[in-house]
Design an enzyme around this catalytic site. Structure first.
Site, short mmCIF file in Angstrom:
data_model
loop_
_atom_site.label_atom_id
_atom_site.label_comp_id
_atom_site.label_asym_id
_atom_site.label_seq_id
_atom_site.Cartn_x
_atom_site.Cartn_y
_atom_site.Cartn_z
CE LYS A 46 -3.66 2.09 2.68
NZ LYS A 46 -4.64 2.00 3.80
CB SER B 161 -8.18 3.62 3.10
OG SER B 161 -7.03 3.01 3.95
CB SER C 292 -8.17 1.12 5.81
OG SER C 292 -9.11 1.97 5.88
#
Lengths: 120, 485
Positions: free
Chosen positions: B76, B151, B175
């Site tokens: 990420k 997210s 997330s």
């Protein structure tokens, strides 16, 4: 000179008396949004202010559901495992990497970070 | 090659059936083929990936390779990667080349893994749909008109479409788990403090945790093994022994007590999602588990509490983005105030601004007791509910998300509606507990995630509970047809 003093006073007012009331409010207005944005040093567009006022008011209406529960005498929780700050030996563990760090800075000169002139 | 599990890839690499260079190239080719449609990656590290793969192949020849050596992964874009842009999904950090590695990145480099690229995400991890990214929205591989969740939506879409065998994510309010649920993945948010936050760009420091996003519990266990552990560079890291997460995967579930909180099966839960969850729970009964109804009475406080704690901490953390030492700076600032205000105004997107303002207001003079202090008290009540529950049950189960993946644009105009997408996941962050989401079936062709919450540091048990289910079901093996080729 007069202007500068006034400006400084306004600034202190913003910092220490940011809003007119200290009671939690459900509804924020244009002035509140402008003051919050100033405290956060956040540039926002004037035409977006009504929308911010509305969405922030909605968020705080949600947040105030906390008040449905009595938390009198409940100790605030700072860490889920009640951990405390660790101490370490006072010794140097990092090396100086100024050049590396400044290589990604917007503006530097002679090893210092440049910002607009602050003091005349 | 891209349908293999991590342990199958590891065996194939160790046996010399494939090379890491060939495997890496295969994934890079898939990324080139499909990323345009999904927008899962922000940055692709082709050159450095092939160099890392070449190093890995040398290690196989030298006999120094470990279980993860040569296996590609995606990070990420919240984890600092030395020499590689680390944008956090924001214009503010569009030009930020991280000068050091996050501990997680360092550990996985040391394990010999190959970094394919950095995945898309909601800006500064603030969002539940991956629509707030400066680099554009991510599509759900199961239906590209729908959101992948957020997210960690880029990591979820990348692994679901098999553009990476596994990826890292972070979870502040759901997330990892919510996008895992919406994309049919196995995602684990560990206990707060289990994995180092050093070099992981901070959103809400008392809630943020990193974890694996994988296609099975077994894969997640392998990555978790390499990610977990104490780090003196993270002041909230917990010095607690790391167990072997793979040895107990097969332990039978006889005698396991599963708690079902009545509050997690409320009116807001989609009835078809509920049916899917109930079927999964029945499956657990056939595996030897006992079901017990429990109550977590303060669940209703979770979303309101979260929307004080997270914005308050984010407004503090993001004050470092000031246009002075790194990141975006506005053109020709007239004075320092103008420099701060315009750089931040131009660099941050709408949702980030909204949260900074929410947090700034909550922390402003005169309001601390009414908001942050009150929220920290509510947090204790939420945690105490779980502590009481774990005296009666071993794990807690429920839905991860109240619905399946929603349509892109459906909730972007109403932040409060978007915040409620995390209604079942937020409590575990506030309490600091580990939580997982695993594939449990489909509704109208869209994945449903079963959430499993464990006691502190009980990640091995969560992985075991997930793995046993995955031995008798094949939901987790389903992949979206459009990206199968």
């Amino acid at each position: 000179m007069q202007g500068a003093v006034e400006q400084a006073q306004n600034h202190l007012n913003y910092l220490f008396f940011p809003l007119n009331s200290t009671e939690p409010v459900m509804s924020l207005d244009r002035t509140d949004v402008e003051k919050i944005a100033h405290l956060a040093r956040l540039g926002i567009n004037g035409q977006d202010i009504p929308e911010y006022a509305q969405t922030l008011s909605n968020i705080f209406a949600l947040v105030e559901q906390m008040n449905e529960v009595d938390t009198h005498n409940i100790i605030p929780m700072a860490h889920p495992l009640d951990a405390v700050q660790r101490l370490r030996e006072d010794c140097v563990t990092e090396t100086n990497q100024r050049e590396l760090f400044q290589s990604i800075a917007p503006k530097t000169e002679a090893g210092v970070y440049l910002v607009p002139q602050v003091i005349e | 090659m891209h349908t293999k599990s991590l342990s199958e890839l590891s065996t194939a690499l160790h046996n010399g059936d494939i090379t890491s260079v060939a495997l890496t190239q295969h994934y890079l080719d898939r990324i080139k083929q499909y990323n345009g449609e999904l927008n899962a990656y922000i940055t692709i590290c082709e050159e450095s990936a092939l160099a890392q793969a070449t190093d890995a192949d040398t290690q196989f020849k030298a006999g120094t390779a470990g279980p993860l050596t040569g296996i590609p992964l995606a990070h990420k874009d919240i984890f600092c990667t030395q020499g590689v842009r680390t944008s956090c999904g924001s214009k503010m950090l569009d030009n930020f080349i991280a000068p050091y590695n996050a501990t997680v990145v360092e550990k996985l480099n040391t394990a010999g893994m190959v970094l394919l690229g950095k995945t898309n995400m909601d800006e500064f991890a603030m969002g539940s749909s991956n629509e707030t990214s400066f680099y554009g929205a991510v599509s759900n591989p199961w239906d590209t008109d729908r959101v992948p969740g957020g997210s960690s939506g880029g990591s979820a879409a990348a692994v679901a479409a098999q553009l990476a065998p596994i990826a890292t994510g972070t979870d502040t309010g759901g997330s990892i788990r919510q996008p895992a649920a919406l994309c049919n993945l196995t995602g684990l948010k560990p206990t707060y403090g289990r994995i180092s936050r050093y070099g992981m760009i901070a959103f809400a420091s008392s809630l943020d945790q990193a974890g694996p996003m994988a296609r099975s519990a077994e894969d997640a266990a392998m990555l978790m093994q390499a990610m977990a552990g104490f780090d003196e560079r993270d002041s909230t890291s917990v010095d607690h022994p790391v167990p072997d997460y793979t040895t107990d995967l097969n332990t039978p579930l006889d005698g396991l007590t599963i708690g079902l909180p009545t509050e997690y099966f409320d009116a807001g839960l989609d009835p078809a999602v509920n049916d899917t969850i109930q079927a999964a729970i029945k499956q657990y009964e056939t595996l030897g588990a006992t079901i017990k109804e429990i109550s977590l009475p303060n669940t209703k406080l979770a979303v309101p509490t979260y929307y004080v704690v997270a914005p308050a901490e984010c407004s503090t953390n993001l004050s470092r983005m000031d246009g002075v030492r790194f990141g975006h700076r506005c053109e020709d600032p007239v004075d320092l105030e103008d420099l701060y205000t315009r750089s931040r105004g131009e660099g941050f997107g709408e949702e980030v601004k909204r949260r900074i303002m929410t947090g700034t207001y909550a922390l402003s003079a005169g309001y601390y007791d009414a908001y942050y202090l009150k929220a920290q008290q509510c947090r204790r009540l939420i945690r105490d509910d779980f502590v009481a529950a774990f005296k009666q049950v071993d794990v807690i189960m429920g839905p991860t998300s109240p619905t399946t993946a929603f349509k892109a644009g459906e909730k972007t105009d109403d932040p409060v509606a978007m915040y409620l997408a995390d209604i079942y996941t937020i409590s575990t962050n506030l309490a600091g507990l580990p939580g997982m989401s695993i594939p449990a079936g489909f509704v109208d062709g869209l994945p449903v995630g079963l959430q499993i919450i464990g006691n502190y540091f009980d990640e091995a048990r969560l992985l075991n509970v997930a793995h046993r289910y995955q031995q008798v079901t094949d939901w987790h093996q389903q992949a979206p047809d459009a990206f199968a080729g």
